[in-house]
Scaffold this motif. Structure first.
Motif, short mmCIF file in Angstrom:
data_model
loop_
_atom_site.label_atom_id
_atom_site.label_comp_id
_atom_site.label_asym_id
_atom_site.label_seq_id
_atom_site.Cartn_x
_atom_site.Cartn_y
_atom_site.Cartn_z
N ARG A 40 3.74 -2.47 8.16
CA ARG A 40 2.92 -2.41 6.94
C ARG A 40 2.89 -3.81 6.36
O ARG A 40 3.90 -4.51 6.33
N ASP A 75 -3.41 1.28 6.48
CA ASP A 75 -3.15 -0.16 6.35
C ASP A 75 -3.68 -0.87 7.58
O ASP A 75 -2.96 -1.09 8.55
N LEU A 105 0.84 -1.19 0.00
CA LEU A 105 0.00 0.00 0.00
C LEU A 105 0.88 1.24 0.00
O LEU A 105 1.94 1.26 0.63
N LYS A 106 0.47 2.28 -0.71
CA LYS A 106 1.22 3.54 -0.69
C LYS A 106 1.29 4.06 0.74
O LYS A 106 0.38 3.82 1.54
N PRO A 107 2.36 4.80 1.07
CA PRO A 107 2.54 5.26 2.46
C PRO A 107 1.35 6.07 2.99
O PRO A 107 1.03 6.00 4.18
N GLU A 108 0.68 6.80 2.11
CA GLU A 108 -0.42 7.66 2.58
C GLU A 108 -1.75 6.90 2.73
O GLU A 108 -2.74 7.47 3.19
N ILE A 112 -3.78 2.79 -5.25
CA ILE A 112 -3.49 2.76 -3.81
C ILE A 112 -2.22 1.98 -3.47
O ILE A 112 -1.79 1.99 -2.33
N GLU A 113 -1.62 1.29 -4.46
CA GLU A 113 -0.47 0.44 -4.16
C GLU A 113 0.75 0.80 -5.02
O GLU A 113 0.61 1.21 -6.17
N ASP A 114 1.94 0.64 -4.43
CA ASP A 114 3.20 0.72 -5.16
C ASP A 114 3.73 -0.70 -5.35
O ASP A 114 3.45 -1.58 -4.54
N THR A 156 -2.62 0.36 -8.81
CA THR A 156 -1.68 1.47 -8.69
C THR A 156 -2.32 2.77 -8.18
O THR A 156 -1.62 3.74 -7.95
N GLU A 184 1.74 -3.88 -13.09
CA GLU A 184 1.00 -2.62 -13.13
C GLU A 184 -0.48 -2.83 -13.46
O GLU A 184 -1.36 -2.18 -12.90
#
Lengths: 81, 81
Positions: free
Chosen positions: B38, B16, B10-13, B72-74, B70, B64
């Motif tokens: 995380r 989680d 999950l992206k940091p922002e 919400i996730e990296d 993408t 991708e």
């Protein structure tokens, strides 16, 4: 503060239906040449203080008792630079 | 045959809840000094043939479009030696 990563994967001899579902979907989506997919979990832990042998031992104990089910899963602990 | 690993987090922002649940349980289980957890997904792909730039580009495209959301996730793609 340092980051320690715990990867938890099903043992090779354990059936992985999630991974199989991904693998079976790939040709349909136009991706060939991938013979196997396994899906597991990744935990990123932010550790206070130095990541020395004692801290890593604590993380290993934590992974073994809490993050992984060692009957069916293997885990690895890595310090991320 | 080579193994390529796709890590999806999950992206940091993005909140989680799974990671938070793990983190909150830690003191109760006797593990202190871990300030954040995380939780994400790890995919291990077995690639037929050489893992060259073209193959890695294909895996990146696959991650991708299919393995990660993408919004919400990296994700990261790594060749495992």
């Amino acid at each position: 503060m340092a980051r320690v990563v715990v990867d938890v994967m099903l043992k090779p001899e354990i059936l992985d239906p999630q991974g199989q579902a991904v693998q079976r979907a790939l040709p349909r989506l136009g991706f060939d040449g991938i013979s196997d997919v396994r899906q597991g979990k990744r935990f990123e832990l932010e550790i206070d203080g130095p990541v020395d042998d004692a801290a890593l031992d604590r993380v290993r104990k934590l992974a073994e008792t809490f993050l992984a089910n060692t009957v069916i899963e293997d885990f690895t602990v890595k310090v991320e630079s």
